[in-house]
Design a protein around this motif. Structure first.
Motif, short mmCIF file in Angstrom:
data_model
loop_
_atom_site.label_atom_id
_atom_site.label_comp_id
_atom_site.label_asym_id
_atom_site.label_seq_id
_atom_site.Cartn_x
_atom_site.Cartn_y
_atom_site.Cartn_z
N GLU A 125 39.73 13.38 27.87
CA GLU A 125 40.77 14.36 28.17
C GLU A 125 40.48 15.08 29.49
O GLU A 125 41.40 15.47 30.22
N ILE A 126 39.20 15.26 29.79
CA ILE A 126 38.81 15.92 31.05
C ILE A 126 39.02 15.00 32.24
O ILE A 126 39.55 15.40 33.28
N GLY A 127 38.58 13.75 32.06
CA GLY A 127 38.73 12.78 33.14
C GLY A 127 38.03 13.22 34.40
O GLY A 127 36.89 13.67 34.39
N ASN A 128 38.75 13.17 35.52
CA ASN A 128 38.19 13.53 36.82
C ASN A 128 38.70 14.91 37.25
O ASN A 128 39.19 15.09 38.37
N LYS A 129 38.58 15.89 36.35
CA LYS A 129 39.08 17.23 36.64
C LYS A 129 38.01 18.28 36.37
O LYS A 129 37.01 18.01 35.70
N ASN A 130 38.24 19.47 36.92
CA ASN A 130 37.39 20.60 36.56
C ASN A 130 37.66 20.98 35.11
O ASN A 130 38.74 20.70 34.56
N CYS A 131 36.68 21.63 34.50
CA CYS A 131 36.79 21.97 33.08
C CYS A 131 36.52 23.47 32.88
O CYS A 131 35.52 24.00 33.37
N ILE A 132 37.44 24.13 32.17
CA ILE A 132 37.29 25.56 31.86
C ILE A 132 37.30 25.72 30.35
O ILE A 132 38.21 25.24 29.68
N PHE A 133 36.31 26.40 29.81
CA PHE A 133 36.23 26.66 28.38
C PHE A 133 36.49 28.13 28.09
O PHE A 133 35.77 29.01 28.57
N ASN A 134 37.52 28.41 27.30
CA ASN A 134 37.81 29.75 26.81
C ASN A 134 37.08 29.91 25.47
O ASN A 134 37.44 29.27 24.48
N LEU A 135 36.05 30.76 25.42
CA LEU A 135 35.21 30.91 24.23
C LEU A 135 35.42 32.24 23.51
O LEU A 135 34.59 32.65 22.69
N MET A 136 36.51 32.90 23.79
CA MET A 136 36.76 34.22 23.20
C MET A 136 36.84 34.16 21.67
O MET A 136 36.49 35.13 20.99
N ASP A 137 37.29 33.04 21.13
CA ASP A 137 37.44 32.91 19.68
C ASP A 137 36.40 31.98 19.06
O ASP A 137 36.55 31.56 17.90
N LEU A 138 35.36 31.66 19.80
CA LEU A 138 34.24 30.89 19.25
C LEU A 138 33.26 31.88 18.63
O LEU A 138 32.56 32.60 19.33
N ARG A 139 33.24 31.93 17.30
CA ARG A 139 32.48 32.98 16.60
C ARG A 139 30.99 32.70 16.52
O ARG A 139 30.18 33.62 16.46
N PHE A 140 30.62 31.41 16.51
CA PHE A 140 29.20 31.08 16.35
C PHE A 140 28.95 29.69 16.91
O PHE A 140 29.80 28.81 16.84
N ILE A 141 27.76 29.52 17.48
CA ILE A 141 27.33 28.21 17.96
C ILE A 141 25.84 28.07 17.73
O ILE A 141 25.08 29.06 17.84
N ASP A 142 25.37 26.88 17.35
CA ASP A 142 23.94 26.64 17.22
C ASP A 142 23.50 25.66 18.31
O ASP A 142 24.30 25.29 19.17
N SER A 143 22.23 25.24 18.26
CA SER A 143 21.73 24.37 19.33
C SER A 143 22.41 23.00 19.31
O SER A 143 22.51 22.34 20.34
#
Length: 521
Positions: free
Chosen positions: A442-460
């Motif tokens: 989906e990203i292909g050959n483009k810049n990538c921006i991640f909106n993480l405002m609603d990401l409540r938790f992440i592990d390693s």
């Protein structure tokens, strides 16, 4: 095996003696033969607590480790300060259960019951030496295997950790071990197990830290009388003063200060109860029974006016039975005036059981004094966004959120970049189902921006997702931007030492500005 548990600074501790712990572990082996769910045992000492938490009630030093400990199937008190802390909170633990004492006992019982043990981790060949020594003591012991690999839980090396882990896991699974001893040290052993939980085929895995060295005698233990009265730490300091004095004194000091608010508040509330001679009511069947509500997938438990050790002993089995069923559950705290550490432990246990059946646990009607003790005990965050005033608010929340998965994302494709909005929890379980290659396409050959405002938790394991994306974007000579991180997500990037690898901004406007500056270079 039914048993009580308490919570020390938001970390559940199971109140079992050494004999009961051994029996419980073998019961978990039997349970695996029924449900095939690998179980985790953690041995918690002051180092664990200090490495996991901070002075602040609002911030956590290691969000992933705290989450793992709260989900562990069994947590033992490996340290006398933990036992002392339980006494100050009015619910004394039966005894200290250390890895150095537990492993030989398990080896003895495993030999008697024809179960096998796999020795993983340890420096050099100490795991093999420990296996050989225990085999010489208990000739019938089945040593399933030994291995001392180096595993990664941080930095860019995480990008290849999945493949490296697979080689180790295949060896362990082929051994058909009943017990896996993991001697990587805290927190590496807990994180390694958790990210590989769904691939391991071992009934019980136990993080044992430096236990191998205690077994073979390369690190000597204090005399028995010092162990019994809790002075083993003094003996340890004399063995390596330059390295250990700061660790022990600073650790004990931090632990004591972190415990102080909860202890003082508990003592104050208990004193008020004794002054007013409030009678502790142990609920009958009618007090604790559930009732159906307007939402079919919802049951409610009426929590009694007092939730201390005596009451918990009476209601625990019924409460756990209800929450273990695949239904959302509401705990009605409107009548509850007092809760102690045993009650806190029950709440942690109930939430763990709800998570195991992939259901929600809600709280309604909680009084300000009870809420304050939950905050000082550092478990209020467990119920973040799950505490409501009324049942109607719960049903409205469920209707709004019921069809949403634990993790999902959507994207906006623009001529030069793709914006991804991540929502929910991105952990090892979600990563197992996430098609990363599809995201990369989906990203292909483009810049990538991640909106993480609603990401409540992440592990390693979730961090590995961003590493793979960053690696792809860098190959295309493009940019990967992250913005809107919640505090615990930001902390995970710091702990894994990957925050410098990404361009991180506060909001979308800042991300757009940074992206424009990058284009103009």
């Amino acid at each position: 095996m039914p048993h009580n548990s308490i919570a020390i600074l938001g970390i559940p501790i199971d109140n079992l003696s050494m004999d009961e712990t051994v029996e419980h572990i073998f019961a978990m082996i039997d349970a695996y033969n029924i449900d095939k769910r690998p179980r985790q045992v953690a041995t918690v000492n002051v180092d664990f607590v200090v490495n996991t938490l901070t002075w602040s009630l609002k911030h956590v030093r290691h969000p992933e480790l705290l989450d793992i400990l709260r989900r562990s199937d069994l947590v033992t008190p490996d340290g006398m300060p933990i036992v002392w802390g339980s006494k100050l909170l009015g619910v004394p633990l039966k005894e200290r259960v250390t890895g150095a004492d537990l492993v030989p006992r398990l080896a003895q019982k495993a030999a008697e019951r024809k179960k096998s043990i796999y020795f993983l981790g340890g420096r050099s060949d100490v795991g093999q030496q420990a296996a050989n020594l225990l085999k010489s003591r208990y000739p019938n012991l089945k040593v399933a295997g030994t291995d001392a690999p180096f595993v990664h839980i941080e930095s860019e090396a995480l990008s290849g950790a999945e493949e490296e882990d697979q080689i180790i896991i295949e060896r362990i699974n082929r051994s058909r071990a009943d017990i896996l001893l993991i001697g990587f040290g805290n927190p590496k052993q807990e994180i390694w197990f958790d990210r590989n939980r769904n691939r391991l085929k071992v009934p019980v895995s136990i993080g044992i830290g430096g236990t191998y060295e205690f077994i073979i005698g390369s690190v000597s233990r204090a005399p028995l009388w010092m162990q019994k009265i809790g002075l083993e730490w003094i003996y340890r300091i004399t063995q390596d003063p330059w390295r250990l004095w700061k660790r022990y004194f600073v650790g004990f000091f931090k632990f004591g200060l972190m415990m102080l608010p909860a202890v003082l508040y508990y003592r104050f509330k208990r004193l008020l109860y004794s002054l007013y001679h409030k009678k502790v009511s142990i609920p009958t069947d009618s007090t604790s029974r559930t009732r159906e509500t307007l939402v079919a997938d919802l049951k409610m438990i009426n929590v009694p006016d007092t939730l201390d050790a005596a009451v918990v002993k009476t209601v625990r089995d019924e409460f756990e039975r209800i929450v273990s069923h695949p239904t959302n559950t509401v705990l009605d705290f409107s009548q509850t005036d007092f809760i102690d550490s045993s009650g806190i432990g029950l709440l942690v246990s109930l939430r763990r059981k709800a998570v195991n059946v992939q259901k929600e646990l809600f709280i309604i009607g909680i009084k300000s004094s009870t809420r304050r003790f939950l905050k000082l005990s550092r478990i209020l965050d467990l119920f973040k966004d799950r505490i409501f005033n009324t049942l109607n608010e719960v049903t409205a929340f469920i209707k709004e959120k019921s069809d949403l998965p634990s993790f999902y994302y959507f994207n906006i494709v623009r001529p030069e970049d793709v914006i991804f909005h991540l929502i929910g929890i991105l952990d090892a379980a979600q990563m197992a189902a996430l098609d990363v290659e599809a995201v990369i396409k989906e990203i292909g050959n483009k810049n990538c921006i991640f909106n993480l405002m609603d990401l409540r938790f992440i592990d390693s394991s979730g961090i590995m997702f961003f590493l793979k994306i960053q690696k792809h974007v860098a190959k295309q000579e493009k940019v990967c931007l992250l913005f809107g991180m919640q505090d615990n997500v930001k902390q995970m990037f710091r702990i894994t030492k990957l925050d410098r690898l990404f361009k991180i901004t506060q909001d979308m406007l800042s991300a757009e500005k940074l992206l424009e500056e990058t284009r103009n270079r």
